[in-house]
Scaffold this motif. Sequence first.
Motif, PDB file in Angstrom:
ATOM      1  N   ARG A 138      45.124 -51.347 -61.333  1.00  0.00           N
ATOM      2  CA  ARG A 138      45.543 -50.511 -60.200  1.00  0.00           C
ATOM      3  C   ARG A 138      45.127 -49.056 -60.384  1.00  0.00           C
ATOM      4  NH1 ARG A 138      51.650 -52.871 -58.929  1.00  0.00           N
ATOM      5  NH2 ARG A 138      50.966 -54.928 -58.216  1.00  0.00           N
ATOM      6  N   THR A 139      45.051 -48.616 -61.633  1.00  0.00           N
ATOM      7  CA  THR A 139      44.725 -47.217 -61.892  1.00  0.00           C
ATOM      8  C   THR A 139      43.214 -46.961 -61.918  1.00  0.00           C
ATOM      9  OG1 THR A 139      44.848 -47.674 -64.274  1.00  0.00           O
ATOM     10  CG2 THR A 139      46.836 -46.810 -63.205  1.00  0.00           C
ATOM     11  N   ALA A 140      42.411 -48.018 -61.847  1.00  0.00           N
ATOM     12  CA  ALA A 140      40.955 -47.860 -61.953  1.00  0.00           C
ATOM     13  C   ALA A 140      40.363 -47.280 -60.672  1.00  0.00           C
ATOM     14  CB  ALA A 140      40.305 -49.207 -62.265  1.00  0.00           C
ATOM     15  N   THR A 141      39.353 -46.433 -60.823  1.00  0.00           N
ATOM     16  CA  THR A 141      38.607 -45.924 -59.668  1.00  0.00           C
ATOM     17  C   THR A 141      37.781 -47.065 -59.096  1.00  0.00           C
ATOM     18  OG1 THR A 141      38.453 -43.763 -60.729  1.00  0.00           O
ATOM     19  CG2 THR A 141      36.927 -44.199 -58.914  1.00  0.00           C
ATOM     20  N   PRO A 142      37.839 -47.289 -57.784  1.00  0.00           N
ATOM     21  CA  PRO A 142      37.087 -48.415 -57.207  1.00  0.00           C
ATOM     22  C   PRO A 142      35.579 -48.294 -57.488  1.00  0.00           C
ATOM     23  CG  PRO A 142      38.646 -47.536 -55.607  1.00  0.00           C
ATOM     24  CD  PRO A 142      38.641 -46.584 -56.761  1.00  0.00           C
ATOM     25  N   LEU A 143      34.958 -49.396 -57.889  1.00  0.00           N
ATOM     26  CA  LEU A 143      33.514 -49.423 -58.102  1.00  0.00           C
ATOM     27  C   LEU A 143      32.807 -49.360 -56.749  1.00  0.00           C
ATOM     28  CD1 LEU A 143      33.356 -52.318 -60.730  1.00  0.00           C
ATOM     29  CD2 LEU A 143      33.048 -49.877 -61.212  1.00  0.00           C
ATOM     30  N   SER A 144      31.728 -48.606 -56.678  1.00  0.00           N
ATOM     31  CA  SER A 144      30.965 -48.502 -55.433  1.00  0.00           C
ATOM     32  C   SER A 144      30.197 -49.793 -55.174  1.00  0.00           C
ATOM     33  CB  SER A 144      29.979 -47.334 -55.519  1.00  0.00           C
ATOM     34  OG  SER A 144      28.948 -47.638 -56.463  1.00  0.00           O
ATOM     35  N   TRP A 145      29.710 -49.952 -53.936  1.00  0.00           N
ATOM     36  CA  TRP A 145      28.880 -51.105 -53.587  1.00  0.00           C
ATOM     37  C   TRP A 145      27.644 -51.163 -54.484  1.00  0.00           C
ATOM     38  CZ3 TRP A 145      28.760 -55.471 -50.660  1.00  0.00           C
ATOM     39  CH2 TRP A 145      27.507 -56.058 -50.431  1.00  0.00           C
ATOM     40  N   ALA A 146      26.971 -50.020 -54.648  1.00  0.00           N
ATOM     41  CA  ALA A 146      25.744 -49.989 -55.451  1.00  0.00           C
ATOM     42  C   ALA A 146      26.022 -50.402 -56.893  1.00  0.00           C
ATOM     43  CB  ALA A 146      25.116 -48.596 -55.403  1.00  0.00           C
ATOM     44  N   THR A 147      27.140 -49.927 -57.446  1.00  0.00           N
ATOM     45  CA  THR A 147      27.486 -50.290 -58.829  1.00  0.00           C
ATOM     46  C   THR A 147      27.805 -51.778 -58.933  1.00  0.00           C
ATOM     47  OG1 THR A 147      28.329 -48.066 -59.290  1.00  0.00           O
ATOM     48  CG2 THR A 147      29.077 -49.830 -60.740  1.00  0.00           C
TER      49      THR A 147
END
Length: 375
Positions: A138-147
Motif C-alpha cells: 500500500r505504501t509503494a509508489t505506483p509503477l508507471s505503464w512504461a515501467t
Amino acid sequence: TRISSDMSDPSTPRKIEDAKNISIYNDVIDFTLFELETITKSFRADYVLGEGGFGTVYKGYIDENVRVGLKSLPVAVKVLNKDGHQGHREWLTEVRFLGQLRHPNLVKLIGYCCEDDHRLLVYEFMFRGSLENHLFRRTATPLSWATRMSIALGAAKGLACLHNAERPIIYRDFKTSNILLDSDYTAKLSDFGLAKAGPEGDQTHVSTRVMGTYGYAAPEYVMTGHLTARSDVYSFGVVLLELLTGRKSIDKSRPSREHSLVDWALLKLNDKRRLLQIIDPKLEGQYSVRAAHKACSLAYYCLSQNPKARPLMSDVVETLEPLQGSGGSDGAVQSVLGSGLPSYRVNRRLTTNSVHCRAIPNPKCSPAVPACRVR
C-alpha cells in the motif's frame, strides 16, 4: 501459497555427494560458513531482507576483507531452513542451474556454502526488491505503464532464455515475488529451486510432482503433473495480468467473483466493450488504447486452457518489444468500440529479436547446463 503433491521425482538430485561437482562451475565462489557469518554480522536481525518457506535472506557485503581478490559488492545471502520446505535438493538444483546461467534478466549467483547441514546461497543484491512489493504494498509508489511494460519484457526475456536452451529449462515457479528489480527497474528471475530440465527427444512433457504457487500454476500441470515450457507461459500470463490490473492473482479480500484474477479478467478480455475495464485505474492517461489492447491480447493467449494455443516465450518477447517506451500515446483517444481483440499469431520460429542460449563448453560437466546470451 505453494502447492505440491507427493508424486516421486526421480530426476531431482538427492545425494549430498552431488554437491561436490559444484566447484567446476565458472565464477561461482565456495564460501565458508564463517565468511558468510562475517558479512551478515552473524545473521543479524536488522540485516534481514525477507523470509519465506525456504528460510531467510540477509543483506551482506563482500570485499577484500572477506577474502583476498574479492570485488567489493553488496550481496543477498539466502539461508535455507534445515527442516524447511526448500531442502537440499532444491538448493542443489538452484546452484546447478544458476551456476552456469548468465543472462541480464536472471539474477546472478555469486556463491554458495555447503557445510555440514548448512545450505546457503549468495546472489547479487537487487536494490529495489521484488515486483510483488512494488505492485501490492500500500505504501509503494505506483509503477508507471512504461515501467510495467519494461518489467514484463525483461521477465519474458529471462524465461525465453531458459526455454531456448539446448535442453530447455522449465522455471516452474514464475510469480511476482520471484521477479526482482535492480536500481533501474531491470527485471531478473530469482529462486530456481523448482526449475526442471525440459523434455528431450520424442518426449512431449516431463512428469513430475506438482510444485508451484496457487494462482500461478497452469491448470493442466496441476491436474496431471505434466510439465512443459507452456506451463511457464501460463504463469507469465498471470503475472502480465497482475501488471495490467494492479490486482493479486488470488485476493480473498475482494468479492467472491473476483477472488481469482484469471477468472475475473478472462470474462472481460474476451469482450471488446469491457476490455479496458481491467486496466489499473492508477495508470489512467499513461497508455494508448492500442498498446493496452496488444498487452491484454497477449495475456489472453498466454492464459489459454489449451497449452498448445499459448505462444512461445520468444513470441512473447517479440510482441512486447513494440510496447516499450512512451506506451504509444498516439492512440490514446481512439474509440474502443469495434476494435475487437487483436489477433495473435503464434510463431513457430525464433526471430532475429529472440533470446538465444548457448552452452558453455566444459569437459568436466556433462550434460552441459546452458548459459545464455542476448544477440
